[in-house]
Design a protein around this motif. Structure first.
Motif, PDB file in Angstrom:
ATOM      1  N   HIS A 131      59.059  54.129  41.984  1.00 55.09           N
ATOM      2  CA  HIS A 131      57.779  54.478  41.385  1.00 55.09           C
ATOM      3  C   HIS A 131      56.723  53.407  41.579  1.00 55.09           C
ATOM      4  CE1 HIS A 131      59.827  51.942  38.445  1.00 55.09           C
ATOM      5  NE2 HIS A 131      58.633  51.628  37.989  1.00 55.09           N
ATOM      6  N   HIS A 132      57.121  52.176  41.921  1.00 56.08           N
ATOM      7  CA  HIS A 132      56.163  51.084  41.983  1.00 56.08           C
ATOM      8  C   HIS A 132      55.511  51.023  43.357  1.00 56.08           C
ATOM      9  CE1 HIS A 132      54.240  47.247  41.407  1.00 56.08           C
ATOM     10  NE2 HIS A 132      54.585  47.287  40.126  1.00 56.08           N
ATOM     11  N   VAL A 133      54.168  50.983  43.373  1.00 58.52           N
ATOM     12  CA  VAL A 133      53.441  51.050  44.644  1.00 58.52           C
ATOM     13  C   VAL A 133      53.123  49.672  45.214  1.00 58.52           C
ATOM     14  CG1 VAL A 133      52.415  53.297  44.164  1.00 58.52           C
ATOM     15  CG2 VAL A 133      51.226  51.228  43.404  1.00 58.52           C
ATOM     16  N   PHE A 134      53.414  48.603  44.507  1.00 63.89           N
ATOM     17  CA  PHE A 134      53.183  47.241  44.983  1.00 63.89           C
ATOM     18  C   PHE A 134      51.773  47.062  45.538  1.00 63.89           C
ATOM     19  CE2 PHE A 134      57.638  47.319  44.470  1.00 63.89           C
ATOM     20  CZ  PHE A 134      58.010  46.020  44.220  1.00 63.89           C
ATOM     21  N   GLY A 135      50.802  47.413  44.676  1.00 57.48           N
ATOM     22  CA  GLY A 135      49.407  47.201  45.025  1.00 57.48           C
ATOM     23  C   GLY A 135      48.878  48.139  46.083  1.00 57.48           C
ATOM     24  N   GLY A 136      49.658  49.127  46.471  1.00 61.06           N
ATOM     25  CA  GLY A 136      49.207  50.060  47.486  1.00 61.06           C
ATOM     26  C   GLY A 136      49.276  49.511  48.897  1.00 61.06           C
ATOM     27  N   VAL A 137      49.845  48.310  49.066  1.00 59.09           N
ATOM     28  CA  VAL A 137      49.981  47.710  50.392  1.00 59.09           C
ATOM     29  C   VAL A 137      51.295  48.182  51.003  1.00 59.09           C
ATOM     30  CG1 VAL A 137      50.077  45.556  51.694  1.00 59.09           C
ATOM     31  CG2 VAL A 137      48.683  45.687  49.625  1.00 59.09           C
ATOM     32  N   LYS A 138      51.224  48.952  52.058  1.00 61.35           N
ATOM     33  CA  LYS A 138      52.416  49.579  52.623  1.00 61.35           C
ATOM     34  C   LYS A 138      53.516  48.596  53.022  1.00 61.35           C
ATOM     35  CE  LYS A 138      51.578  53.951  52.238  1.00 61.35           C
ATOM     36  NZ  LYS A 138      52.446  54.781  51.350  1.00 61.35           N
ATOM     37  N   PRO A 139      53.190  47.423  53.621  1.00 61.06           N
ATOM     38  CA  PRO A 139      54.271  46.493  53.973  1.00 61.06           C
ATOM     39  C   PRO A 139      55.036  45.964  52.761  1.00 61.06           C
ATOM     40  CG  PRO A 139      52.297  45.973  55.227  1.00 61.06           C
ATOM     41  CD  PRO A 139      51.902  46.982  54.195  1.00 61.06           C
ATOM     42  N   MET A 140      54.444  46.073  51.550  1.00 60.98           N
ATOM     43  CA  MET A 140      55.121  45.599  50.344  1.00 60.98           C
ATOM     44  C   MET A 140      55.964  46.690  49.694  1.00 60.98           C
ATOM     45  SD  MET A 140      54.426  42.410  50.025  1.00 60.98           S
ATOM     46  CE  MET A 140      54.974  42.110  48.346  1.00 60.98           C
ATOM     47  N   GLN A 183      45.640  36.060  42.045  1.00 55.61           N
ATOM     48  CA  GLN A 183      45.067  37.402  41.950  1.00 55.61           C
ATOM     49  C   GLN A 183      45.822  38.378  42.843  1.00 55.61           C
ATOM     50  OE1 GLN A 183      40.963  36.622  42.963  1.00 55.61           O
ATOM     51  NE2 GLN A 183      40.397  36.141  40.852  1.00 55.61           N
ATOM     52  N   LEU A 184      46.181  37.907  44.037  1.00 53.69           N
ATOM     53  CA  LEU A 184      46.947  38.748  44.957  1.00 53.69           C
ATOM     54  C   LEU A 184      48.313  39.081  44.362  1.00 53.69           C
ATOM     55  CD1 LEU A 184      47.075  40.094  47.754  1.00 53.69           C
ATOM     56  CD2 LEU A 184      47.946  37.928  48.668  1.00 53.69           C
ATOM     57  N   MET A 185      48.958  38.103  43.724  1.00 55.24           N
ATOM     58  CA  MET A 185      50.242  38.347  43.082  1.00 55.24           C
ATOM     59  C   MET A 185      50.120  39.409  42.005  1.00 55.24           C
ATOM     60  SD  MET A 185      51.870  34.527  42.614  1.00 55.24           S
ATOM     61  CE  MET A 185      53.408  35.198  41.969  1.00 55.24           C
ATOM     62  N   GLN A 186      49.064  39.349  41.204  1.00 52.50           N
ATOM     63  CA  GLN A 186      48.872  40.318  40.122  1.00 52.50           C
ATOM     64  C   GLN A 186      48.623  41.723  40.659  1.00 52.50           C
ATOM     65  OE1 GLN A 186      45.698  38.017  38.194  1.00 52.50           O
ATOM     66  NE2 GLN A 186      46.984  37.881  36.380  1.00 52.50           N
ATOM     67  N   GLU A 187      48.001  41.795  41.825  1.00 51.57           N
ATOM     68  CA  GLU A 187      47.742  43.097  42.438  1.00 51.57           C
ATOM     69  C   GLU A 187      49.018  43.717  43.004  1.00 51.57           C
ATOM     70  OE1 GLU A 187      44.839  42.304  45.392  1.00 51.57           O
ATOM     71  OE2 GLU A 187      43.278  41.723  43.966  1.00 51.57           O
ATOM     72  N   VAL A 188      49.940  42.874  43.447  1.00 57.16           N
ATOM     73  CA  VAL A 188      51.099  43.348  44.196  1.00 57.16           C
ATOM     74  C   VAL A 188      52.343  43.510  43.330  1.00 57.16           C
ATOM     75  CG1 VAL A 188      52.737  42.686  45.996  1.00 57.16           C
ATOM     76  CG2 VAL A 188      50.288  42.497  46.421  1.00 57.16           C
ATOM     77  N   PHE A 189      52.634  42.534  42.459  1.00 53.90           N
ATOM     78  CA  PHE A 189      53.900  42.514  41.743  1.00 53.90           C
ATOM     79  C   PHE A 189      53.784  43.094  40.333  1.00 53.90           C
ATOM     80  CE2 PHE A 189      54.907  38.704  44.558  1.00 53.90           C
ATOM     81  CZ  PHE A 189      55.828  39.404  45.329  1.00 53.90           C
ATOM     82  N   PRO A 190      54.906  43.593  39.778  1.00 53.52           N
ATOM     83  CA  PRO A 190      54.937  43.987  38.364  1.00 53.52           C
ATOM     84  C   PRO A 190      54.644  42.776  37.487  1.00 53.52           C
ATOM     85  CG  PRO A 190      56.901  44.757  39.524  1.00 53.52           C
ATOM     86  CD  PRO A 190      56.199  43.821  40.451  1.00 53.52           C
TER      87      PRO A 190
END
Length: 223
Positions: free
Chosen positions: A123-132, A19-26
């Motif tokens: 353009h990609h926000v990577f789940g909105g997590v700034k370190p990503m 689930q975390l991967m789906q939130e973060v990665f394309p």
């Protein structure tokens, strides 16, 4: 924080990690849930999560190829700020890889990683997590010692749909920071083995591999 290895698809921590991967990665970078069964059970593929208060707050997948003396970092996820997750994962992974190399009776040459080019994925926000954020990640990985292999890189989409993904660089973190080049044959052998699981290779990837076969060495450049 605990560093926990996942070896089975039914592990509740794996569902949280996916689930975390789906939130973060394309989407094209995330293998479908059921297809993880064999990789997780493969002793050569090492999937670990950072667990904080029962939650998966980070994850990393990597593997070591003793016949090549190289490792590959498949991904690193930092799911929350302010916990030192990046350093925690990096240190635990490095210690594990050094132990694997010692078991094989050798010294590791270095580690590959695919690193986003922020000027192509801004353009990609990577789940909105700034370190990503790709700008942050690229600079952090540069600090760790990763260098860009000097050729136009594409890789097959993990959707296995024959599409080429071209928004990343193939990079390498040499154990010896003075290393300036890699043998092209090493890169070809690594890539063909790494992507053997995907049957539908894009034409652009096949062409890239053939061009690399014509080279003797590939320069390592700053990122």
């Amino acid at each position: 924080m605990d560093y926990v290895r996942i070896t089975h698809i039914d592990d509740p921590l794996f569902r949280k990690m996916h689930q975390l991967m789906q939130e973060v990665f394309p989407a094209e970078e995330v293998l479908e849930f059921s297809l993880w069964k064999e990789p997780l059970e493969d002793p050569g593929i090492r999937v670990f999560v950072a667990v904080h208060e029962g939650n998966v707050v980070g994850a990393t997948e990597y593997r070591y190829y003793p016949q090549l003396r190289v490792a590959m970092t498949d991904f690193t996820i930092i799911g929350r700020e302010g916990l030192g997750i990046g350093r925690f994962l990096s240190q635990k992974r490095q210690a594990d890889l050094e132990a694997l190399a010692t078991q094989a009776g050798q010294e590791m040459l270095g580690m590959f990683a695919e690193i986003y080019d922020p000027y192509r994925v801004e353009h990609h926000v990577f789940g909105g997590v700034k370190p990503m954020d790709p700008f942050v990640r690229r600079e952090v990985l540069s600090h760790l010692g990763y260098k860009r292999l000097d050729f136009p890189y594409v890789h097959p989409s993990w959707k296995n749909d024959g599409e080429a993904v071209s928004e990343l660089d193939l990079c390498f973190m040499p154990a010896n920071d003075e290393l300036k080049q890699l043998d092209a044959s090493l890169v070809v052998t690594f890539l063909t083995h790494y992507y053997a699981i995907l049957e539908n290779k894009p034409t652009a990837w096949l062409k890239m591999i053939e061009q690399l076969r014509d080279k003797e060495t590939i320069d390592l450049l700053p990122i």
